[in-house]
Write a protein that holds these residues in place. Structure first.
Motif, PDB file in Angstrom:
ATOM      1  N   ALA A   1       9.113  46.966 -47.229  1.00  0.00           N
ATOM      2  CA  ALA A   1       9.555  48.310 -46.860  1.00  0.00           C
ATOM      3  C   ALA A   1      10.885  48.679 -47.504  1.00  0.00           C
ATOM      4  O   ALA A   1      11.109  49.843 -47.854  1.00  0.00           O
TER       5      ALA A   1
ATOM      6  N   THR B   1      17.651  56.631 -44.793  1.00  0.00           N
ATOM      7  CA  THR B   1      16.267  57.088 -44.625  1.00  0.00           C
ATOM      8  C   THR B   1      15.331  55.920 -44.346  1.00  0.00           C
ATOM      9  O   THR B   1      14.458  55.992 -43.467  1.00  0.00           O
ATOM     10  N   SER B   2      15.511  54.838 -45.092  1.00  0.00           N
ATOM     11  CA  SER B   2      14.633  53.678 -44.890  1.00  0.00           C
ATOM     12  C   SER B   2      14.817  53.055 -43.513  1.00  0.00           C
ATOM     13  O   SER B   2      13.845  52.622 -42.878  1.00  0.00           O
TER      14      SER B   2
ATOM     15  N   LEU C   1      13.177  55.429 -40.910  1.00  0.00           N
ATOM     16  CA  LEU C   1      11.725  55.482 -40.996  1.00  0.00           C
ATOM     17  C   LEU C   1      11.049  54.142 -40.729  1.00  0.00           C
ATOM     18  O   LEU C   1       9.834  54.108 -40.480  1.00  0.00           O
ATOM     19  N   TYR C   2      11.796  53.060 -40.776  1.00  0.00           N
ATOM     20  CA  TYR C   2      11.160  51.735 -40.701  1.00  0.00           C
ATOM     21  C   TYR C   2      10.283  51.549 -39.461  1.00  0.00           C
ATOM     22  O   TYR C   2       9.176  51.009 -39.572  1.00  0.00           O
TER      23      TYR C   2
ATOM     24  N   LYS D   1       3.439  45.189 -44.017  1.00  0.00           N
ATOM     25  CA  LYS D   1       4.774  45.674 -43.668  1.00  0.00           C
ATOM     26  C   LYS D   1       5.723  44.518 -43.376  1.00  0.00           C
ATOM     27  O   LYS D   1       5.404  43.606 -42.614  1.00  0.00           O
TER      28      LYS D   1
ATOM     29  N   VAL E   1       6.945  53.170 -40.145  1.00  0.00           N
ATOM     30  CA  VAL E   1       6.255  52.826 -41.387  1.00  0.00           C
ATOM     31  C   VAL E   1       4.934  52.143 -41.053  1.00  0.00           C
ATOM     32  O   VAL E   1       4.879  51.290 -40.159  1.00  0.00           O
TER      33      VAL E   1
ATOM     34  N   TRP F   1       6.578  54.797 -47.888  1.00  0.00           N
ATOM     35  CA  TRP F   1       6.856  54.833 -46.457  1.00  0.00           C
ATOM     36  C   TRP F   1       5.884  55.732 -45.690  1.00  0.00           C
ATOM     37  O   TRP F   1       5.891  55.743 -44.464  1.00  0.00           O
ATOM     38  N   HIS F   2       5.073  56.528 -46.401  1.00  0.00           N
ATOM     39  CA  HIS F   2       4.116  57.440 -45.768  1.00  0.00           C
ATOM     40  C   HIS F   2       2.724  57.159 -46.363  1.00  0.00           C
ATOM     41  O   HIS F   2       2.458  57.530 -47.507  1.00  0.00           O
TER      42      HIS F   2
ATOM     43  N   LEU G   1       1.472  48.910 -46.515  1.00  0.00           N
ATOM     44  CA  LEU G   1       2.280  49.740 -47.406  1.00  0.00           C
ATOM     45  C   LEU G   1       1.708  49.748 -48.820  1.00  0.00           C
ATOM     46  O   LEU G   1       1.297  48.716 -49.341  1.00  0.00           O
TER      47      LEU G   1
ATOM     48  N   ALA H   1       9.928  56.055 -53.495  1.00  0.00           N
ATOM     49  CA  ALA H   1       9.865  55.309 -52.246  1.00  0.00           C
ATOM     50  C   ALA H   1       9.208  56.102 -51.128  1.00  0.00           C
ATOM     51  O   ALA H   1       8.600  55.514 -50.217  1.00  0.00           O
ATOM     52  N   TRP H   2       9.292  57.433 -51.199  1.00  0.00           N
ATOM     53  CA  TRP H   2       8.779  58.259 -50.105  1.00  0.00           C
ATOM     54  C   TRP H   2       7.294  58.011 -49.828  1.00  0.00           C
ATOM     55  O   TRP H   2       6.910  57.807 -48.655  1.00  0.00           O
TER      56      TRP H   2
END
Length: 366
Positions: free
Chosen positions: A184, A151-152, A155-156, A179, A159, A254-255, A163, A250-251
């Motif tokens: 991240a 996922t990371s 999504l990176y 970032k 991102v 990243w958002h 952050l 973590a979600w």
């Protein structure tokens, strides 16, 4: 403060208080408050009295602190994360130490070991035919770590350049970082480190020396086998729950447009802790609450009692220091699980790695 934050703020102290109140019930009857005694003295009046006083102190003080915590959170909207659990822990340690001193004094003054034959026993089948480590129970934790890594990576590219790296009690970001791979992927590194640490400790604990009862060695060996498997499974379940909480935490990092949900972050951890506490209550430390499990008649008592080894346990009976003992990990004298032999240089090295890795991780990532 939102309702989710209030729920989390109330749940953590409640778990600490419940575990503190249950602690005397988890250990063997021959280890009241961490003091080694002969089985014939397990029903001594001083032990019953100290157990009653301990629970009164922990129950009353813990109840007052819990009520104060909820009252301040709902009316004054004041939250000090970790303060109430720390106060409950302090009450627990003080009450436990008080009871331990009283039981140890009665044991010494009345010479409870006079005329008894002390000894140790081993079961070679625990080495020649050991229980298999429950590796399948580690799969959920490893899959969650793998999912977090994927996922990371996906999504990176999307991102945001700024952050959120810290959130207040209501889940609103209040600290930010530019970032980078370190910022991240920091949740991934922490998640992997925690999982690896729990797996290593679980493996060493599973291979720890059993605490067998020389009075009934075969029965205690059977209890030890079941205890080790169930205790390690509960730790692996806890590892998966912690990883799930870290993924939930973590979600929002990243958002940028999402706040942290305290309930989503803490609920998996609370579930994992509930599993560990449930297994502890069901099995007892070392399997002391389990039936012998023999299909035949109960094993005959050999008349030998466990060796009085209180001198190797320091503080409140929580630190084992025995330079003559090659064991790396031993069972705790109170509570549930295992602890290190701080008289063993290899154990000190392992302890340094466990403590040093979380401290060094931010510097390594940076």
């Amino acid at each position: 403060m939102n309702s989710g934050a209030l729920l989390v703020n109330a749940a953590i102290p409640l778990v600490v208080w419940a575990v503190a109140w249950l602690t005397p019930s988890l250990t063997s009857p021959t280890l009241p408050f961490g003091v080694r005694i002969p089985a014939a003295r397990a029903d001594a009046p001083v032990i019953a009295e100290q157990r009653k006083r301990y629970r009164w102190l922990v129950g009353t003080a813990g109840g007052v602190l819990l009520a104060l915590n909820v009252g301040l959170s709902t009316t004054a909207h004041s939250v000090w994360p970790g303060v109430v659990p720390a106060l409950i822990l302090a009450v627990f340690l003080a009450a436990f130490h008080r009871a331990r001193v009283a039981v140890a004094a009665a044991k010494r003054d009345e010479d409870w070991y006079r005329g008894l034959r002390q000894g140790v026993v081993t079961d070679t089948s625990l080495r020649t035919d050991p229980e298999a480590f429950p590796w399948p129970w580690s799969i959920p934790a490893l899959l969650i770590v793998a999912a977090t890594v994927v996922t990371s990576v996906v999504l990176y590219p999307s991102v945001p350049e700024r952050l959120a790296v810290h959130f207040n009690a209501s889940g609103i970001p209040d600290r930010f970082a530019t970032k980078s791979v370190g910022s991240a992927f920091f949740p991934v590194f922490v998640q992997a480190g925690v999982t690896a640490t729990i797996l290593v400790l679980a493996w060493f604990s599973f291979r720890a020396r059993p605490e067998l009862d020389p009075a009934r060695p075969a029965d205690s060996a059977r209890r030890h086998r079941r205890f080790s498997v169930r205790a390690v499974i509960s730790l692996l379940v806890l590892a998966a729950c912690v990883d799930l909480s870290m993924l939930a935490g973590a979600w929002p990092i990243w958002h940028a447009d999402q706040n942290l949900s305290p309930v989503l972050v803490m609920l998996p951890i609370l579930v994992g802790l509930a599993v560990v506490v449930g297994v502890a209550v069901r099995t007892g430390q070392g399997g002391s609450r389990l039936p012998a499990g023999s299909a035949g008649a109960p094993e005959e008592n050999t008349g030998v009692v466990r060796r009085d080894d209180d001198r190797h346990w320091r503080g409140a009976g929580s630190l084992y220091v025995n330079r003559a003992d090659p064991a790396l990990v031993v069972q705790k004298r109170f509570g549930f699980g295992w602890t290190l032999n701080f008289g063993n240089p290899r154990a000190l090295l392992l302890f340094a790695l466990i403590v040093g890795l979380p401290l060094a991780l931010p510097l390594i990532v940076r």
